[in-house]
Design a protein around this motif. Sequence first.
Motif, PDB file in Angstrom:
ATOM      1  N   ARG A  73       0.827  -1.208   0.000  1.00  0.00           N
ATOM      2  CA  ARG A  73       0.000   0.000   0.000  1.00  0.00           C
ATOM      3  C   ARG A  73       0.863   1.261   0.000  1.00  0.00           C
ATOM      4  N   GLN A  77       0.314   4.116  -3.021  1.00  0.00           N
ATOM      5  CA  GLN A  77      -0.104   5.506  -2.813  1.00  0.00           C
ATOM      6  C   GLN A  77       0.521   6.445  -3.854  1.00  0.00           C
ATOM      7  N   ASN A 189      -7.694   1.398  -6.838  1.00  0.00           N
ATOM      8  CA  ASN A 189      -9.059   1.617  -6.373  1.00  0.00           C
ATOM      9  C   ASN A 189      -9.449   0.603  -5.303  1.00  0.00           C
ATOM     10  N   LEU A 192      -8.347   1.903  -2.024  1.00  0.00           N
ATOM     11  CA  LEU A 192      -8.613   3.341  -1.908  1.00  0.00           C
ATOM     12  C   LEU A 192      -8.805   3.782  -0.458  1.00  0.00           C
ATOM     13  N   SER A 193      -9.446   2.955   0.350  1.00  0.00           N
ATOM     14  CA  SER A 193      -9.724   3.340   1.733  1.00  0.00           C
ATOM     15  C   SER A 193      -8.457   3.459   2.572  1.00  0.00           C
ATOM     16  N   TYR A 194      -7.349   2.899   2.090  1.00  0.00           N
ATOM     17  CA  TYR A 194      -6.078   2.968   2.823  1.00  0.00           C
ATOM     18  C   TYR A 194      -5.206   4.134   2.365  1.00  0.00           C
ATOM     19  N   SER A 197      -4.222  11.281   2.228  1.00  0.00           N
ATOM     20  CA  SER A 197      -4.844  12.455   1.600  1.00  0.00           C
ATOM     21  C   SER A 197      -3.988  12.969   0.438  1.00  0.00           C
TER      22      SER A 197
END
Length: 212
Positions: A73, A77, A189, A192-194, A197
């Motif tokens: 992850r 990013q 996607n 995405l929740s991980y 910003s």
Amino acid sequence: MLAMDQGVVEEWLSEYKTLPETAVSSYAASLKDKGSLVPALYKVIRENYSDLLEPVCHQLFEFYRSGEPRLQRFTLQFLPELVWSYLSVTACRDPHCSGCIEALLLGIYNLEIVDKDGQSKVLSFTIPSLSKPSVYHEPSSFGSLALTEGALANHGLSRVVYSGPHLQRETFTAQNRFEVLTFLLLCYNAALSYMTSSSLQSLCQLSSRFDM
């Protein structure tokens, strides 16, 4: 790039190389505490001629290949920024700058299209019917529109579509570029929740640039 940012990146490059396998998990957990690292890596990716770009891309691939979810992850990013940087230098026909980014993107793609046993994945997606309620809508909310409940019902039930198996790719071509990048953004996607910003902001910038 400021000397301070360069020092942060160089330290990050060296510390992972000497890391014993037993410490990978705790190291992955500690990355979130390195507040200055992510902005510094974004600067490297955006400065296409940086001497640090190639080793950074190599280490991001090592993170992804490790199989440790948090390291994967961490690499993901940067995917929107990597995609935009790759497309930008490709448009300028400068293979010197795009080579290591291309290798990283293809490396992630080739890892993701197979399962842990090395077999090609076939992904399935359910496309819901608008005639059935969901967390996003109620069929009755279309009331006065042309898409009435009766008309929506004619569209039938939810259906499943499949993606794959996908071919291994060694290089980008005009024919496979869209397919590979689309698949990579699908992987992004899914996580995405991980995403941070700054990563989501990069994704929005990527999308807005495509619309221009």
